[in-house]
Write an enzyme that holds these catalytic residues in place. Structure first.
Site, PDB file in Angstrom:
ATOM      1  N   TYR A  92      39.055 -15.263 -20.539  1.00 44.52           N
ATOM      2  CA  TYR A  92      38.829 -15.454 -21.944  1.00 44.52           C
ATOM      3  C   TYR A  92      38.488 -16.676 -22.317  1.00 44.52           C
ATOM      4  O   TYR A  92      39.424 -17.871 -22.081  1.00 44.52           O
ATOM      5  CB  TYR A  92      40.352 -14.967 -22.752  1.00 44.52           C
ATOM      6  CG  TYR A  92      40.485 -13.463 -22.643  1.00 44.52           C
ATOM      7  CD1 TYR A  92      39.976 -12.375 -23.789  1.00 44.52           C
ATOM      8  CD2 TYR A  92      40.800 -12.936 -21.586  1.00 44.52           C
ATOM      9  CE1 TYR A  92      40.235 -11.275 -23.608  1.00 44.52           C
ATOM     10  CE2 TYR A  92      41.263 -11.453 -21.339  1.00 44.52           C
ATOM     11  CZ  TYR A  92      40.836 -10.664 -22.577  1.00 44.52           C
ATOM     12  OH  TYR A  92      40.929  -9.355 -22.259  1.00 44.52           O
ATOM     13  N   HIS A 124      31.660  -9.474 -22.337  1.00 43.70           N
ATOM     14  CA  HIS A 124      32.555  -8.109 -22.444  1.00 43.70           C
ATOM     15  C   HIS A 124      32.745  -7.916 -23.869  1.00 43.70           C
ATOM     16  O   HIS A 124      32.416  -6.662 -24.347  1.00 43.70           O
ATOM     17  CB  HIS A 124      33.337  -8.084 -21.613  1.00 43.70           C
ATOM     18  CG  HIS A 124      33.667  -6.924 -21.199  1.00 43.70           C
ATOM     19  ND1 HIS A 124      34.480  -5.879 -22.109  1.00 43.70           N
ATOM     20  CD2 HIS A 124      33.741  -6.249 -19.969  1.00 43.70           C
ATOM     21  CE1 HIS A 124      34.419  -4.813 -21.340  1.00 43.70           C
ATOM     22  NE2 HIS A 124      33.838  -5.049 -20.149  1.00 43.70           N
ATOM     23  N   HIS A 125      33.565  -8.631 -24.524  1.00 42.00           N
ATOM     24  CA  HIS A 125      33.639  -8.608 -26.085  1.00 42.00           C
ATOM     25  C   HIS A 125      33.908 -10.000 -26.594  1.00 42.00           C
ATOM     26  O   HIS A 125      34.173 -10.836 -25.922  1.00 42.00           O
ATOM     27  CB  HIS A 125      34.670  -7.414 -26.353  1.00 42.00           C
ATOM     28  CG  HIS A 125      35.994  -8.037 -26.170  1.00 42.00           C
ATOM     29  ND1 HIS A 125      36.768  -7.331 -25.117  1.00 42.00           N
ATOM     30  CD2 HIS A 125      36.937  -8.546 -26.788  1.00 42.00           C
ATOM     31  CE1 HIS A 125      38.008  -7.609 -25.252  1.00 42.00           C
ATOM     32  NE2 HIS A 125      38.118  -8.737 -26.089  1.00 42.00           N
ATOM     33  N   HIS A 196      35.251 -12.743 -23.975  1.00 40.46           N
ATOM     34  CA  HIS A 196      35.800 -12.128 -22.925  1.00 40.46           C
ATOM     35  C   HIS A 196      34.704 -11.907 -21.756  1.00 40.46           C
ATOM     36  O   HIS A 196      34.044 -11.130 -22.054  1.00 40.46           O
ATOM     37  CB  HIS A 196      36.590 -10.653 -23.115  1.00 40.46           C
ATOM     38  CG  HIS A 196      36.988 -10.003 -21.989  1.00 40.46           C
ATOM     39  ND1 HIS A 196      37.571  -8.598 -22.212  1.00 40.46           N
ATOM     40  CD2 HIS A 196      36.647 -10.195 -20.935  1.00 40.46           C
ATOM     41  CE1 HIS A 196      37.797  -8.107 -21.162  1.00 40.46           C
ATOM     42  NE2 HIS A 196      37.474  -9.082 -20.392  1.00 40.46           N
ATOM     43  N   HIS A 278      43.146  -2.177 -32.608  1.00 36.99           N
ATOM     44  CA  HIS A 278      43.299  -2.934 -31.647  1.00 36.99           C
ATOM     45  C   HIS A 278      44.583  -2.834 -30.901  1.00 36.99           C
ATOM     46  O   HIS A 278      45.734  -3.003 -31.370  1.00 36.99           O
ATOM     47  CB  HIS A 278      43.179  -4.533 -31.933  1.00 36.99           C
ATOM     48  CG  HIS A 278      43.367  -5.469 -31.061  1.00 36.99           C
ATOM     49  ND1 HIS A 278      42.403  -5.931 -30.116  1.00 36.99           N
ATOM     50  CD2 HIS A 278      44.279  -6.479 -30.858  1.00 36.99           C
ATOM     51  CE1 HIS A 278      42.687  -6.765 -29.403  1.00 36.99           C
ATOM     52  NE2 HIS A 278      43.906  -7.226 -29.612  1.00 36.99           N
ATOM     53  N   HIS A 280      46.016  -3.566 -26.112  1.00 38.22           N
ATOM     54  CA  HIS A 280      45.708  -4.098 -25.095  1.00 38.22           C
ATOM     55  C   HIS A 280      45.381  -2.808 -24.081  1.00 38.22           C
ATOM     56  O   HIS A 280      45.157  -1.853 -24.148  1.00 38.22           O
ATOM     57  CB  HIS A 280      46.482  -5.226 -24.577  1.00 38.22           C
ATOM     58  CG  HIS A 280      46.361  -6.401 -25.577  1.00 38.22           C
ATOM     59  ND1 HIS A 280      47.082  -7.571 -25.249  1.00 38.22           N
ATOM     60  CD2 HIS A 280      45.467  -6.662 -26.499  1.00 38.22           C
ATOM     61  CE1 HIS A 280      46.476  -8.393 -26.203  1.00 38.22           C
ATOM     62  NE2 HIS A 280      45.407  -7.976 -26.719  1.00 38.22           N
ATOM     63  N   MET A 353      49.662  -5.125 -27.896  1.00 40.85           N
ATOM     64  CA  MET A 353      49.508  -5.157 -29.267  1.00 40.85           C
ATOM     65  C   MET A 353      49.617  -3.867 -30.022  1.00 40.85           C
ATOM     66  O   MET A 353      49.140  -2.824 -29.405  1.00 40.85           O
ATOM     67  CB  MET A 353      48.367  -6.005 -29.707  1.00 40.85           C
ATOM     68  CG  MET A 353      48.399  -7.609 -29.466  1.00 40.85           C
ATOM     69  SD  MET A 353      47.153  -8.637 -29.892  1.00 40.85           S
ATOM     70  CE  MET A 353      47.609 -10.024 -29.600  1.00 40.85           C
TER      71      MET A 353
END
Length: 495
Positions: A92, A124-125, A196, A278, A280, A353
Site C-alpha cells: 500500500y 489493484h485499488h 494498493h 468497506h 478487509h 473494518m
C-alpha cells in the site's frame, strides 16, 4: 459478433432460476470466470484454453454509470511519481497531494483512474482521502508505505474517503445536479492517494506512475456533495474471535448523532446517491440498514459476496433521504475459520473494518457517524474481573483473575480458548452491548453527542432478505426477465 479486435458473445439467463446448482444474480458482487482459445471451435469441439483464462469481480445489476463529458472539460492529475514497487505480494503506497489553487469555486464532476500502461493488473485499488487542512507543504515531499510504523503523522489525519476505484472499475461520475466542491475554504486542500499494488509473482524493479484524474468545471451544479463515514469506529475494541465461519459486527450511526447534526444543519434531510461498503480480508458480506422511528426501511446498499479486491461506490437506484431521527446500521459478516488468533479492528489488511461511506447532498458538517462497543463487558465474557487503573499503557493491562494477571487485554483474549459455541455466545453478547457514540465534524471537531453511551436499537437480527421469486423479473430491470451479458475478448494483433 466478431471483428478484427473483439469477439462478443451474448447470452441470456433468468436472474433467479431456483435450481440449487445455479447462483442467483443479485446486486451483490459476482465472480465471473472466463476462458477461451485463440482458434475458433472446430468439429472436434473447443480446444483447451491453457493460460487464456481468468476471473473478474463485477456488479452485473449495478454497473458504473459512464457519462460522456465534452472533451473541453479541464482536469488535473493526482499521480504517483516513479514509485518503486517492492518485490512482495501486497504494497500500500500513500502519497499526499495539494489540490491545485483555484481562484473560484469549482465542481469535480468525474474521477477516473490513470493506470500506467502495462500495469493494469499491478494497480489493484485506489482510495482518495480528504486530509486535515492545516499543514505546510513539506508533507508533500515524498510518499511512504501506508500503515507502516514510520508513516508520517500527517497521513493519520486523512480519514474520509472521497473517492474509491477498484481493479476492473471505470470511473465515477457525479449525478448531473451534484459536484464535489473545490476552491472554497471548506473544501479539501490536501488529499491522500492510497494505491494498493498487487505483485503476486514478486517481480523486481517495477516503477509505477499511476493515480487519478479529476475533471472539474466552473459551471457550478446545484448541490455540493458530502461524504459521511458510518459504521464501526476503527479500534481494537472491534473484536472477532478465531475459527468462526460467520461472525457479525454492527456499527451504529445513531439516531442521537443524526438528530443533532441534521437538526442544526439540514432539518429537511440529506439525499444519499451512492454508497461504498468497506471491510478487509475476513469480510464476506456487508449491509447498510436504514431505520425511521424504529421501522426498517429497505436496505440502502448491500453486498452478500463482498470481495476485498473490488471496492467501488454503488449508485443507488433511487436517491434515499436521511431525516433527523433516522438511524443507520452497517452490518458486517466475517469468516475467520483460517485464523488461530483474534482479529482486531485496525488499519492493516489483516485487521478488520466495518464501514459504509455515503455520498450525499447537500453537504453538511458531519463526516463520521459511528460507534464502538463497550470493551469491559467483552472482557468480562472471557472472565476478566479487574484492570489496572488509571490506564497508562496501551493496550491496557489486566489485574485479575490470576490467569490473565499482567497480560494486555489483547493477550488475554488470545489466551482464551475460543470454541464455536463460545464464539456464538460472544457474538450475541457483543451485538447487545451499549455503544460509545462517535459524531464528528470536519477537521476533527465534534458534535456534543460524541462520547455518549447509547443502547443499540432493538431490531430483527440478522437482516431477513425478501425471498427471491423464481423466474420472476427483477423490477429494477424494468420487467426484463433475463440478463444480457456481453463478453468481449480482445485479441490483439500481437498474438
Amino acid at each position: 459478433m466478431e471483428n478484427s479486435t473483439h469477439t462478443i458473445i451474448e447470452f441470456t439467463r433468468e436472474l433467479h432460476t431456483c435450481d440449487i446448482n445455479d447462483k442467483s444474480i443479485t446486486e451483490s458482487t459476482v465472480r465471473v470466470i472466463w476462458a477461451y482459445h485463440h482458434e475458433d471451435v472446430g468439429e472436434a469441439g473447443p480446444k483447451y484454453h491453457e493460460s487464456s483464462r481468468g476471473t473478474k469481480s463485477l456488479r452485473l445489476l449495478n454497473p458504473e454509470k459512464t457519462n460522456v463529458l465534452s472533451t473541453a472539460v479541464p482536469y488535473f492529475d493526482l499521480v504517483n511519481q516513479n514509485v518503486p514497487i517492492p518485490n512482495k505480494g501486497t504494497t500500500y503506497w500513500c502519497q499526499m497531494f495539494k489540490i491545485p489553487m483555484l481562484q473560484e469555486k469549482h465542481h469535480v464532476v468525474k474521477v477516473k483512474p490513470v493506470i500506467q500502461r502495462g500495469h493494469e493488473s499491478l494497480v489493484h485499488h485506489i482510495l482518495l482521502y480528504q486530509c486535515s487542512s492545516n499543514f505546510s507543504d513539506s508533507v508533500l515531499d515524498h510518499g511512504h508505505e501506508c500503515y507502516h510504523p514510520n508513516m508520517p503523522d500527517a497521513f493519520l489525519t486523512c480519514e474520509t474517503v472521497i473517492f474509491a476505484w477498484a481493479i476492473g472499475g471505470e470511473g465515477f461520475s457525479y449525478p448531473p445536479h451534484v459536484g464535489l466542491s473545490l476552491g472554497t475554504p471548506l473544501d479539501p486542500h490536501y488529499v491522500l492517494l492510497e494505491v494498493h499494488y498487487d505483485n503476486p509473482t514478486y517481480k523486481e524493479g517495477l516503477i509505477d506512475n499511476s493515480g487519478l484524474r479529476l475533471f472539474h468545471t466552473t459551471d457550478i451544479r446545484k448541490y455540493d456533495a458530502g461524504v459521511i463515514e458510518a459504521g464501526l469506529w476503527v479500534s481494537l475494541f472491534h473484536t472477532i474471535p478465531p475459527g468462526l465461519p460467520d461472525f457479525r459486527s454492527e456499527g451504529h450511526c445513531t439516531l442521537e448523532c443524526l438528530e443533532e447534526a441534521l437538526e442544526v444543519e439540514k432539518p429537511s434531510g440529506i439525499h444519499v446517491f451512492a454508497v461504498l461498503l468497506h471491510a478487509h480480508l475476513a469480510g464476506r458480506g456487508i449491509r447498510l440498514r436504514h431505520f425511521r422511528k424504529g421501522e426498517e426501511m429497505g436496505l440502502l446498499a448491500y453486498d452478500d459476496d463482498f470481495d476485498f479486491n473490488f471496492q467501488e461506490f454503488q449508485y443507488l437506484k433511487e436517491e434515499r433521504t436521511i431525516l433527523p431521527g433516522d438511524n443507520l446500521i452497517t452490518e458486517c459478516r466475517y469468516n475467520t475459520k483460517d485464523r488461530s488468533r483474534m482479529t482486531w479492528g485496525g488499519l492493516s489488511t489483516r485487521n478488520e473494518m466495518c464501514l459504509s461511506y455515503l455520498l450525499y447532498y447537500p453537504r453538511i458538517n458531519l463526516t463520521r457517524c459511528a460507534s464502538i462497543p463497550d470493551i469491559m463487558e467483552q472482557l468480562q465474557f472471557i472472565g476478566v474481573k479487574e484492570i489496572y487503573r488509571p490506564v497508562t499503557t496501551w493496550p491496557f493491562i489486566i489485574k485479575s483473575p490470576k490467569q490473565y494477571k499482567n497480560l494486555s487485554f489483547m493477550d488475554a483474549m488470545n489466551k482464551f480458548k475460543w470454541t464455536k459455541k463460545e464464539g456464538l455466545a460472544f457474538n450475541k453478547l457483543v451485538l447487545s452491548l451499549p455503544v460509545n457514540v462517535r459524531c464528528s465534524k470536519t477537521d476533527n471537531a465534534e458534535w456534543s453527542i460524541q462520547g455518549m453511551t447509547a443502547l443499540p436499537p432493538d431490531i430483527e437480527r440478522p437482516y431477513k432478505a425478501e425471498p427471491l421469486v423464481c423466474g420472476a423479473s427483477s423490477t429494477s430491470l424494468h420487467g426484463n426477465v433475463s440478463l444480457e451479458l456481453l463478453l468481449c475478448f480482445v485479441v490483439w494483433a500481437a498474438h
